[in-house]
Design a protein around this motif. Sequence first.
Motif, PDB file in Angstrom:
ATOM      1  N   ASN A  53      -5.781   4.615  -2.055  1.00 41.01           N
ATOM      2  CA  ASN A  53      -6.804   4.234  -2.273  1.00 41.01           C
ATOM      3  C   ASN A  53      -7.224   3.077  -1.814  1.00 41.01           C
ATOM      4  O   ASN A  53      -6.321   2.114  -1.562  1.00 41.01           O
ATOM      5  CB  ASN A  53      -7.984   4.828  -3.391  1.00 41.01           C
ATOM      6  CG  ASN A  53      -7.196   3.894  -4.631  1.00 41.01           C
ATOM      7  OD1 ASN A  53      -6.151   3.210  -4.567  1.00 41.01           O
ATOM      8  ND2 ASN A  53      -7.726   4.187  -5.932  1.00 41.01           N
ATOM      9  N   CYS A 103      -4.186   3.831  -6.733  1.00 40.30           N
ATOM     10  CA  CYS A 103      -3.801   5.444  -6.839  1.00 40.30           C
ATOM     11  C   CYS A 103      -3.449   5.727  -5.444  1.00 40.30           C
ATOM     12  O   CYS A 103      -4.049   5.451  -4.408  1.00 40.30           O
ATOM     13  CB  CYS A 103      -4.925   6.285  -7.412  1.00 40.30           C
ATOM     14  SG  CYS A 103      -4.201   7.948  -7.467  1.00 40.30           S
ATOM     15  N   ALA A 135      -0.626   9.042  -3.330  1.00 42.50           N
ATOM     16  CA  ALA A 135      -0.388  10.282  -3.644  1.00 42.50           C
ATOM     17  C   ALA A 135       0.291  10.833  -2.124  1.00 42.50           C
ATOM     18  O   ALA A 135       0.194   9.972  -1.104  1.00 42.50           O
ATOM     19  CB  ALA A 135      -1.345  11.405  -3.705  1.00 42.50           C
ATOM     20  N   MET A 169       1.423  12.136  -7.472  1.00 44.57           N
ATOM     21  CA  MET A 169       0.470  11.087  -7.435  1.00 44.57           C
ATOM     22  C   MET A 169       0.958   9.794  -8.381  1.00 44.57           C
ATOM     23  O   MET A 169       1.932  10.118  -9.301  1.00 44.57           O
ATOM     24  CB  MET A 169      -0.869  11.347  -8.522  1.00 44.57           C
ATOM     25  CG  MET A 169      -1.859  10.695  -8.360  1.00 44.57           C
ATOM     26  SD  MET A 169      -3.328  11.098  -9.167  1.00 44.57           S
ATOM     27  CE  MET A 169      -2.805  11.686 -10.952  1.00 44.57           C
ATOM     28  N   ILE A 189      -7.928  11.963  -1.815  1.00 42.43           N
ATOM     29  CA  ILE A 189      -7.708  10.951  -2.957  1.00 42.43           C
ATOM     30  C   ILE A 189      -9.134  10.330  -3.329  1.00 42.43           C
ATOM     31  O   ILE A 189      -9.880   9.761  -2.552  1.00 42.43           O
ATOM     32  CB  ILE A 189      -6.811   9.872  -2.661  1.00 42.43           C
ATOM     33  CG1 ILE A 189      -6.174   9.192  -3.788  1.00 42.43           C
ATOM     34  CG2 ILE A 189      -7.362   8.948  -1.458  1.00 42.43           C
ATOM     35  CD1 ILE A 189      -4.899   8.389  -3.615  1.00 42.43           C
ATOM     36  N   ILE A 248      -6.473  13.520  -7.232  1.00 45.84           N
ATOM     37  CA  ILE A 248      -6.146  13.888  -6.031  1.00 45.84           C
ATOM     38  C   ILE A 248      -6.554  15.437  -5.727  1.00 45.84           C
ATOM     39  O   ILE A 248      -6.734  16.157  -6.703  1.00 45.84           O
ATOM     40  CB  ILE A 248      -4.799  13.798  -5.464  1.00 45.84           C
ATOM     41  CG1 ILE A 248      -3.921  14.581  -6.538  1.00 45.84           C
ATOM     42  CG2 ILE A 248      -4.398  12.214  -5.596  1.00 45.84           C
ATOM     43  CD1 ILE A 248      -2.517  14.677  -6.095  1.00 45.84           C
TER      44      ILE A 248
END
Length: 417
Positions: free
Chosen positions: A233, A238, A240, A254, A276, A283
């Motif tokens: 992001n 975060c 993934a 994640m 995301i 996610i």
Amino acid sequence: MRVIFRLCILLVLLFCNISTFKGTDAELCRDYLLLDGSEPIVGYAMDTTDNWWAITSPFQDRYRLIVNGNETDVFDDITRPVFSPDGSRWACFGLYNSSWFLLTEDEVIDLPATSAGEIVYSADSKTMAYSFYESELEIIRFGSKSLEVLYRTGQMFVSQTGQKLAFMGWRGRSMVLNVNGRESEPFDTIIPFGFWHNGQMLYAAGGSPSWQIYKGDNPLSDVYFDISEVSINLNGTCAAFIATLASGRKASVMISDDYYDPLIGKTYDAIYGMAIHPELPLIAYNAMYNGINFVVLNSTEFFGGEFTGNPMFSHDGMDLLFVGCDSDCFANINGRRYVIYNDINVRQKYAIKPGSGTIAYTTGAAMIVRFLESRELHAGMMVDEVSYIRYNWRDDRYESLGKINQRLYMLTCEIGE
């Protein structure tokens, strides 16, 4: 012929939703002329905020860029603009009489370049890095620094607050990651995510059958057979990716400071289309198990239908949307399924105003807003072609660009509270 085509499209929409289709609704949908067609349009688009742009050709083999109605000078060549994440800044390259220039929202910079390079912004939109070439040598300008680089590959990254610059390069047959001039150890291949919020670069390194995830110099994951669809992001809180395990099955992974170790999801036969959340450790993705399609939000499964589109979060993350079709087509918002009694394209781009119970999309000739509870449809004017669609939360309306001959329009629909 064009008028007949537009009437046919309108009739198709009308018969598909004869009791609820509102046609051109002046109260909800309005259209604004942006360019009057005095100059041929070469290309046009919107960013994800509230900007629009077009490249026109006032003379043969001459081009100008127009951003939000503001025109540049005429150039021999000009590139598409790159916008900062908050939409307040933009930049592009222009070529005139064999000289290259960097154009921004408020200045033009002369470059000693033989060709243009890349433009990137930091997440806070305050710092820009750009590059250009002097023959084989690439020059990267980043703040007050100027770097000379050979054999760079892939894209550049700027940390969230603009303190660090990262890029990848070849060293023989190996690849290294360069962060502010310091190189990582060499790997067969590197797949970058971007900067973590603490200024460390997050990346995958290795090669099949041995991939690991690194934060800075430190590995933080198990070894995977393969990885794909890496994502992070904007604020770097975060990340993934999709991992292929030794068994050949797929799992989501994640990474968040909320978890001590990377969080591995349930395994499936296939996983794709990952989205995301813009802020939270959430996610969503498409998954298939024993021939059944699901959309998965972390560990929560929603039935996806026989045909399933990719999930998407609204701009603020409040709503998770996907569309699908089985006996009927439907839209699913936060797990609630709304039946749509006509065929829809599950693969196309949709926009959503969070909390409104509406979605918007484009046909080949119009922008459509669908009220999911009442099944009402609202549409603006018919055009020859329509662009990308967005929900502009700054002006609280759905927007797209429409073109008729060489005239460009902003297509809008405001649905209220």
